[in-house]
Write a protein that holds these residues in place. Sequence first.
Motif, PDB file in Angstrom:
ATOM      1  N   VAL A  11      -2.329  26.642  -1.820  1.00 40.02           N
ATOM      2  CA  VAL A  11      -2.870  27.167  -0.554  1.00 40.02           C
ATOM      3  C   VAL A  11      -2.170  26.496   0.626  1.00 40.02           C
ATOM      4  CG1 VAL A  11      -4.923  27.374   0.892  1.00 40.02           C
ATOM      5  CG2 VAL A  11      -5.107  27.716  -1.586  1.00 40.02           C
ATOM      6  N   CYS A  12      -1.973  25.199   0.515  1.00 40.95           N
ATOM      7  CA  CYS A  12      -1.262  24.457   1.568  1.00 40.95           C
ATOM      8  C   CYS A  12       0.135  25.038   1.788  1.00 40.95           C
ATOM      9  CB  CYS A  12      -1.150  22.984   1.195  1.00 40.95           C
ATOM     10  SG  CYS A  12      -2.706  22.089   1.108  1.00 40.95           S
ATOM     11  N   ASP A  13       0.841  25.287   0.683  1.00 37.90           N
ATOM     12  CA  ASP A  13       2.199  25.827   0.780  1.00 37.90           C
ATOM     13  C   ASP A  13       2.196  27.209   1.425  1.00 37.90           C
ATOM     14  OD1 ASP A  13       3.219  23.577  -0.448  1.00 37.90           O
ATOM     15  OD2 ASP A  13       3.201  24.460  -2.459  1.00 37.90           O
ATOM     16  N   GLY A  14       1.225  28.046   1.044  1.00 38.58           N
ATOM     17  CA  GLY A  14       1.163  29.394   1.588  1.00 38.58           C
ATOM     18  C   GLY A  14       0.904  29.414   3.082  1.00 38.58           C
ATOM     19  N   VAL A  15      -0.038  28.597   3.542  1.00 38.42           N
ATOM     20  CA  VAL A  15      -0.358  28.543   4.973  1.00 38.42           C
ATOM     21  C   VAL A  15       0.841  28.025   5.764  1.00 38.42           C
ATOM     22  CG1 VAL A  15      -1.820  27.449   6.716  1.00 38.42           C
ATOM     23  CG2 VAL A  15      -2.835  28.285   4.579  1.00 38.42           C
ATOM     24  N   ALA A  16       1.469  26.978   5.266  1.00 39.53           N
ATOM     25  CA  ALA A  16       2.621  26.392   5.967  1.00 39.53           C
ATOM     26  C   ALA A  16       3.785  27.370   6.042  1.00 39.53           C
ATOM     27  CB  ALA A  16       3.059  25.106   5.269  1.00 39.53           C
ATOM     28  N   PHE A  19       3.173  30.274   8.653  1.00 42.50           N
ATOM     29  CA  PHE A  19       3.244  29.912  10.072  1.00 42.50           C
ATOM     30  C   PHE A  19       4.388  28.948  10.398  1.00 42.50           C
ATOM     31  CE2 PHE A  19      -1.242  31.050   9.367  1.00 42.50           C
ATOM     32  CZ  PHE A  19      -1.391  32.015  10.334  1.00 42.50           C
ATOM     33  N   GLN A  20       5.327  28.792   9.474  1.00 39.15           N
ATOM     34  CA  GLN A  20       6.429  27.872   9.747  1.00 39.15           C
ATOM     35  C   GLN A  20       7.220  28.347  10.979  1.00 39.15           C
ATOM     36  OE1 GLN A  20       9.359  27.720   6.593  1.00 39.15           O
ATOM     37  NE2 GLN A  20       9.460  29.914   6.391  1.00 39.15           N
ATOM     38  N   PRO A  21       7.743  27.447  11.782  1.00 39.48           N
ATOM     39  CA  PRO A  21       7.729  25.988  11.617  1.00 39.48           C
ATOM     40  C   PRO A  21       6.628  25.308  12.421  1.00 39.48           C
ATOM     41  CG  PRO A  21       9.260  26.563  13.332  1.00 39.48           C
ATOM     42  CD  PRO A  21       8.612  27.855  12.893  1.00 39.48           C
ATOM     43  N   PHE A  22       5.548  26.037  12.711  1.00 41.23           N
ATOM     44  CA  PHE A  22       4.540  25.521  13.632  1.00 41.23           C
ATOM     45  C   PHE A  22       3.349  24.841  12.944  1.00 41.23           C
ATOM     46  CE2 PHE A  22       6.455  29.268  15.716  1.00 41.23           C
ATOM     47  CZ  PHE A  22       7.092  28.615  16.759  1.00 41.23           C
ATOM     48  N   VAL A  23       3.246  24.955  11.634  1.00 41.09           N
ATOM     49  CA  VAL A  23       2.058  24.433  10.950  1.00 41.09           C
ATOM     50  C   VAL A  23       2.444  23.507   9.798  1.00 41.09           C
ATOM     51  CG1 VAL A  23       0.101  25.062   9.476  1.00 41.09           C
ATOM     52  CG2 VAL A  23       0.539  26.347  11.578  1.00 41.09           C
ATOM     53  N   GLU A  24       1.734  22.401   9.737  1.00 38.80           N
ATOM     54  CA  GLU A  24       1.836  21.454   8.633  1.00 38.80           C
ATOM     55  C   GLU A  24       0.457  21.367   7.984  1.00 38.80           C
ATOM     56  OE1 GLU A  24       3.297  16.967   8.714  1.00 38.80           O
ATOM     57  OE2 GLU A  24       1.224  17.137   9.394  1.00 38.80           O
ATOM     58  N   ILE A  38       1.955  17.544   0.882  1.00 36.15           N
ATOM     59  CA  ILE A  38       2.289  17.824   2.280  1.00 36.15           C
ATOM     60  C   ILE A  38       3.190  19.062   2.318  1.00 36.15           C
ATOM     61  CG2 ILE A  38       3.301  16.970   4.413  1.00 36.15           C
ATOM     62  CD1 ILE A  38       2.877  14.130   3.377  1.00 36.15           C
ATOM     63  N   ALA A  39       2.793  20.060   3.068  1.00 34.64           N
ATOM     64  CA  ALA A  39       3.586  21.284   3.212  1.00 34.64           C
ATOM     65  C   ALA A  39       3.963  21.459   4.682  1.00 34.64           C
ATOM     66  CB  ALA A  39       2.792  22.495   2.725  1.00 34.64           C
ATOM     67  N   GLY A  40       5.216  21.838   4.926  1.00 32.31           N
ATOM     68  CA  GLY A  40       5.678  22.024   6.303  1.00 32.31           C
ATOM     69  C   GLY A  40       5.698  20.726   7.080  1.00 32.31           C
ATOM     70  N   ASN A  41       6.105  19.676   6.460  1.00 30.68           N
ATOM     71  CA  ASN A  41       6.012  18.330   7.024  1.00 30.68           C
ATOM     72  C   ASN A  41       6.779  18.177   8.343  1.00 30.68           C
ATOM     73  OD1 ASN A  41       5.932  15.570   7.528  1.00 30.68           O
ATOM     74  ND2 ASN A  41       6.239  15.009   5.386  1.00 30.68           N
ATOM     75  N   PHE A  42       6.041  17.926   9.435  1.00 28.34           N
ATOM     76  CA  PHE A  42       6.696  17.537  10.689  1.00 28.34           C
ATOM     77  C   PHE A  42       6.117  16.246  11.251  1.00 28.34           C
ATOM     78  CE2 PHE A  42       3.714  21.013  12.244  1.00 28.34           C
ATOM     79  CZ  PHE A  42       2.756  20.176  12.784  1.00 28.34           C
ATOM     80  N   SER A  43       5.155  15.661  10.521  1.00 31.20           N
ATOM     81  CA  SER A  43       4.550  14.409  10.965  1.00 31.20           C
ATOM     82  C   SER A  43       5.233  13.184  10.368  1.00 31.20           C
ATOM     83  CB  SER A  43       3.067  14.392  10.590  1.00 31.20           C
ATOM     84  OG  SER A  43       2.916  14.426   9.178  1.00 31.20           O
ATOM     85  N   LYS A  44       6.203  13.427   9.498  1.00 29.96           N
ATOM     86  CA  LYS A  44       6.945  12.364   8.819  1.00 29.96           C
ATOM     87  C   LYS A  44       6.053  11.512   7.920  1.00 29.96           C
ATOM     88  CE  LYS A  44      11.008  11.900  11.757  1.00 29.96           C
ATOM     89  NZ  LYS A  44      11.950  10.974  12.393  1.00 29.96           N
ATOM     90  N   ILE A  93     -13.941  16.173  -2.965  1.00 32.33           N
ATOM     91  CA  ILE A  93     -12.797  15.671  -3.731  1.00 32.33           C
ATOM     92  C   ILE A  93     -11.527  15.571  -2.888  1.00 32.33           C
ATOM     93  CG2 ILE A  93     -13.671  16.489  -5.947  1.00 32.33           C
ATOM     94  CD1 ILE A  93     -11.804  18.899  -5.659  1.00 32.33           C
ATOM     95  N   ALA A  94     -11.480  16.324  -1.795  1.00 25.72           N
ATOM     96  CA  ALA A  94     -10.253  16.309  -0.997  1.00 25.72           C
ATOM     97  C   ALA A  94     -10.531  16.809   0.414  1.00 25.72           C
ATOM     98  CB  ALA A  94      -9.170  17.173  -1.655  1.00 25.72           C
ATOM     99  N   VAL A  95      -9.607  16.540   1.278  1.00 24.05           N
ATOM    100  CA  VAL A  95      -9.645  17.052   2.645  1.00 24.05           C
ATOM    101  C   VAL A  95      -8.309  17.742   2.933  1.00 24.05           C
ATOM    102  CG1 VAL A  95      -9.813  16.492   5.102  1.00 24.05           C
ATOM    103  CG2 VAL A  95     -11.194  15.235   3.438  1.00 24.05           C
ATOM    104  N   MET A  96      -8.387  19.001   3.354  1.00 27.24           N
ATOM    105  CA  MET A  96      -7.187  19.743   3.717  1.00 27.24           C
ATOM    106  C   MET A  96      -7.093  19.766   5.245  1.00 27.24           C
ATOM    107  SD  MET A  96      -6.138  23.742   3.009  1.00 27.24           S
ATOM    108  CE  MET A  96      -6.261  23.563   1.226  1.00 27.24           C
ATOM    109  N   CYS A  97      -6.051  19.124   5.770  1.00 27.32           N
ATOM    110  CA  CYS A  97      -5.849  19.073   7.214  1.00 27.32           C
ATOM    111  C   CYS A  97      -4.740  20.046   7.612  1.00 27.32           C
ATOM    112  CB  CYS A  97      -5.475  17.658   7.658  1.00 27.32           C
ATOM    113  SG  CYS A  97      -6.809  16.462   7.457  1.00 27.32           S
ATOM    114  N   ILE A  98      -5.082  20.986   8.466  1.00 27.61           N
ATOM    115  CA  ILE A  98      -4.113  21.960   8.966  1.00 27.61           C
ATOM    116  C   ILE A  98      -3.751  21.560  10.389  1.00 27.61           C
ATOM    117  CG2 ILE A  98      -3.668  24.393   9.446  1.00 27.61           C
ATOM    118  CD1 ILE A  98      -5.823  25.090   7.401  1.00 27.61           C
ATOM    119  N   ASN A  99      -2.487  21.234  10.596  1.00 31.38           N
ATOM    120  CA  ASN A  99      -2.009  20.755  11.892  1.00 31.38           C
ATOM    121  C   ASN A  99      -1.067  21.793  12.510  1.00 31.38           C
ATOM    122  OD1 ASN A  99      -3.294  18.211  11.361  1.00 31.38           O
ATOM    123  ND2 ASN A  99      -1.561  17.689  10.058  1.00 31.38           N
TER     124      ASN A  99
END
Length: 205
Positions: A11-16, A19-24, A38-44, A93-99
């Motif tokens: 799901v992370c990969d699909g969202v990133a 909306f690439q390159p605007f979403v991580e 981490i998908a669409g990594n721009f936060s390093k 179990i997890a937290v999905m952060c959409i940036n």
Amino acid sequence: MKPELAPYAAVCDGVAQLFQPFVEVVLHDLETETAAHIAGNFSKREIGEPSLLHEIDFRPTERLLGPYEKVNWDGRRIKSISIILRDSTERPIAVMCINADVSHFHAVMQTLSAFASVPVDHAKPASLFKEDWHERINEYIQNWTGARGLIVAELTREQKQQVVRDLSADGAFGGRNSAAYISRILGLGRATVYKYLNQERSAQE
């Protein structure tokens, strides 16, 4: 990565990608409190590094956090939302952060605002607008509809008739071809405009 988190990684990969390159999208493992994907990594960030969930005031009882604003390492403004993921027993179990990187959109908004604005000390040149009845009619109709919370495209026939009457009373039909221009703006036939105009003049006599 733990098997129970693998579906969320997709799901992370699909969202990133959408909306690439605007979403991580960062998937945090709550048991280890580390970044699991981490998908669409721009936060390093790097997989396996501490999640630092306290930065968003995380509480396991919550399901959704945000939207909230963050600042990226390079100063870009980030709009974020965090989703608490749970297993079949409702255990977090997890937290999905959409940036979302909104810095580009802010720049566009500022550019458009600067382009569209007119300095307050620059009035309309009198010599240019003195005889511009097109401009006066446009402003009159916009003021008329704005004062009533209406838009020209949605005026009823009765409202259009009233606009014509009010324009006539204000002397808007003094310009050459003004009736034809008003009929185009209001979406009325020219004969209909003259009909309303004659009714107004008859009422004044």
